[in-house]
Write a protein that holds these residues in place. Structure first.
Motif, short mmCIF file in Angstrom:
data_model
loop_
_atom_site.label_atom_id
_atom_site.label_comp_id
_atom_site.label_asym_id
_atom_site.label_seq_id
_atom_site.Cartn_x
_atom_site.Cartn_y
_atom_site.Cartn_z
N VAL A 220 4.29 -3.72 -30.26
CA VAL A 220 3.48 -3.82 -29.06
C VAL A 220 2.00 -3.79 -29.42
N GLY B 48 -1.57 -2.86 -30.16
CA GLY B 48 -2.26 -1.66 -30.58
C GLY B 48 -1.51 -0.78 -31.57
N SER C 84 -2.22 -5.87 -37.01
CA SER C 84 -3.33 -6.53 -37.71
C SER C 84 -3.88 -5.64 -38.81
N ALA C 85 -3.99 -4.37 -38.51
CA ALA C 85 -4.52 -3.44 -39.52
C ALA C 85 -3.62 -3.41 -40.75
N PRO D 120 -7.80 -9.17 -30.59
CA PRO D 120 -6.35 -9.20 -30.40
C PRO D 120 -5.81 -10.56 -30.01
N LYS E 265 0.16 4.66 -38.44
CA LYS E 265 -0.83 5.70 -38.04
C LYS E 265 -0.35 7.09 -38.44
N ASP F 108 -1.68 8.98 -40.33
CA ASP F 108 -2.83 9.89 -40.34
C ASP F 108 -3.00 10.62 -39.02
N MET F 109 -2.33 10.13 -37.99
CA MET F 109 -2.42 10.78 -36.67
C MET F 109 -1.28 11.77 -36.47
N ALA G 157 -2.09 2.61 -42.10
CA ALA G 157 -2.92 1.47 -42.51
C ALA G 157 -4.34 1.95 -42.79
N1 LIG Z 1 -5.82 6.16 -36.96
C1 LIG Z 1 -5.31 4.93 -37.20
N2 LIG Z 1 -5.66 3.90 -36.44
C2 LIG Z 1 -5.13 2.69 -36.73
C3 LIG Z 1 -4.22 2.50 -37.80
N3 LIG Z 1 -3.86 1.20 -37.80
C4 LIG Z 1 -4.50 0.62 -36.79
N4 LIG Z 1 -5.27 1.52 -36.14
C5 LIG Z 1 -6.12 1.28 -34.99
O1 LIG Z 1 -5.29 0.92 -33.90
C6 LIG Z 1 -5.94 -0.06 -33.09
C7 LIG Z 1 -5.04 -1.27 -32.93
O2 LIG Z 1 -4.84 -1.83 -34.22
P1 LIG Z 1 -4.45 -3.37 -34.37
O3 LIG Z 1 -4.20 -3.61 -35.81
O4 LIG Z 1 -5.45 -4.23 -33.69
O5 LIG Z 1 -3.08 -3.40 -33.55
P2 LIG Z 1 -2.17 -4.68 -33.25
O6 LIG Z 1 -0.78 -4.19 -33.24
O7 LIG Z 1 -2.50 -5.77 -34.19
O8 LIG Z 1 -2.64 -5.04 -31.80
P3 LIG Z 1 -2.59 -6.49 -31.10
O9 LIG Z 1 -3.27 -7.47 -32.01
O10 LIG Z 1 -3.34 -6.28 -29.84
O11 LIG Z 1 -1.14 -6.80 -30.85
C8 LIG Z 1 -7.25 -0.39 -33.78
O12 LIG Z 1 -8.29 0.36 -33.14
C9 LIG Z 1 -7.06 0.10 -35.19
O13 LIG Z 1 -8.26 0.52 -35.77
C10 LIG Z 1 -3.88 3.62 -38.61
O14 LIG Z 1 -3.10 3.59 -39.56
N5 LIG Z 1 -4.45 4.82 -38.25
#
Ligand SMILES: Nc1nc2c(ncn2[C@@H]2O[C@H](COP(=O)(O)OP(=O)(O)OP(=O)(O)O)[C@@H](O)[C@H]2O)c(=O)[nH]1
Length: 293
Positions: free
Chosen positions: A35, A37, A41-42, A58, A132, A134-135, A162
């Motif tokens: 889903v 967020g 991508s990260a 996004p 995540k 780290d969270m 990530a």
């Molecule tokens: N603390 C933390 N934040 C993360 C991590 N990975 C991604 N984020 C944050 O989560 C948010 C969403 O990350 P994205 O990689 O854009 O998520 P996505 O699944 O690709 O989202 P969409 O492209 O909208 O589908 C961003 O603000 C990132 O910085 C992680 O491992 N730790």
């Protein structure tokens, strides 16, 4: 939407050259589902560039290729971040450990993929990936629950960050490559399946939508409160299992869509402590990543 492919970069690494002096690498197409967020991508960018970049546009999707050496064998890894490609060597179904809805969304993906895997052999490997890490102090999805879900669907399970850990992310992507190799899925075509990840969210989105490869990528959230109730909706928003079943009943999988190459740039990516990592893509990294810093 035109589909864009990253061009495989020239293999610069001496190790890669030594490992494969005279044969072209196998292809491995990794598709990330999850889903909005959850960090797809990260994770993709972390794997490709060793860097963590906090914000992305996004609405941009892309496919990047990189040559890697996995277990002394060269492989061209194409990473597709929630794209509508009709084929995959392996799926990474991603959730965020601090977001229960993202975990529920994974269940829907896994159900859908399980239906697909029942019908086609060899099975396409699936990895359930909690991001995540780290969270951890805000964790809402327990390891135990995730392991149980992974075991129910017979997939591997990992947790990574990530943000913090390139090596763990790399390990997961490499493991996907290994599984794809073992499963003999190289070059295996699966039916065109498009999963709108936004609508796969059980609690705050409308419905999971499976469409043909050329289907649009929907972004707007709907209002379905209950995942079960999505079964009763009109055909264009049918339950993903039903839509998938429709696709699977077709005798021939639809052909892959035409590939459209756009501009090609050589991107040299540097992280503070790493050697330069070369990546060739169809667009500049800044086009792909919305870097706000
Ligand atoms: N603390 C933390 N934040 C993360 C991590 N990975 C991604 N984020 C944050 O989560 C948010 C969403 O990350 P994205 O990689 O854009 O998520 P996505 O699944 O690709 O989202 P969409 O492209 O909208 O589908 C961003 O603000 C990132 O910085 C992680 O491992 N730790």
């Amino acid at each position: 939407m035109s589909l864009m492919f990253g061009k495989v970069k020239t293999c610069n690494s001496p190790a890669a050259a030594a490992a494969a002096p005279d044969r072209s690498p196998a292809d491995c197409n990794l598709v990330l589902l999850g889903v909005m967020g959850c960090g797809k991508s990260a994770l993709t960018v972390r794997f490709l560039t060793k860097r963590f970049i906090s914000e992305y546009d996004p609405y941009l999707e892309d496919i990047y290729s990189t040559e890697e050496i996995v277990d002394q064998q060269p492989v061209t890894v194409r990473v597709m971040d929630t794209c509508d490609q009709p084929w995959a060597s392996a799926f990474l179904v991603v959730y965020s450990i601090d977001n229960m809805d993202s975990f529920k969304g994974c269940q829907l993906y896994l159900q859908t993929l399980a239906l697909h895997n029942k019908t086609f052999r060899p099975q396409t490997p699936i990895i359930l990936l909690g991001n995540k890490l780290d969270m951890d102090r805000y964790r809402l999805v327990s390891q135990c629950d995730a392991e149980a879900l992974a075991s129910r669907f017979g997939c591997l399970f990992f947790e990574v960050s990530a943000l913090l850990d390139f090596l763990s992310v790399q390990h997961v992507f490499y493991e996907a490559v290994r599984r794809a190799r073992r499963g003999g899925t190289r070059g295996h075509l699966v039916p065109a399946v498009y999963i709108s990840e936004d609508k796969a969210l059980p609690s705050f989105t409308h419905h999971a939508v499976l469409q043909g490869a050329a289907g649009p990528r929907h972004r707007q959230a709907g209002h379905c409160e209950d995942f079960q109730s999505s079964e009763q909706t009109e055909s264009c928003h049918a339950h993903p299992a039903e839509r998938l079943q429709d696709l699977l009943t077709a005798t021939d999988p639809p052909p892959p869509p035409p590939l459209t190459l756009s501009k090609t740039h050589e991107i040299e990516l540097y992280s503070e402590h790493e050697q330069p990592h070369s990546l060739q893509s169809v667009c500049s990294l800044d086009d792909f990543l919305h870097i706000t810093t």
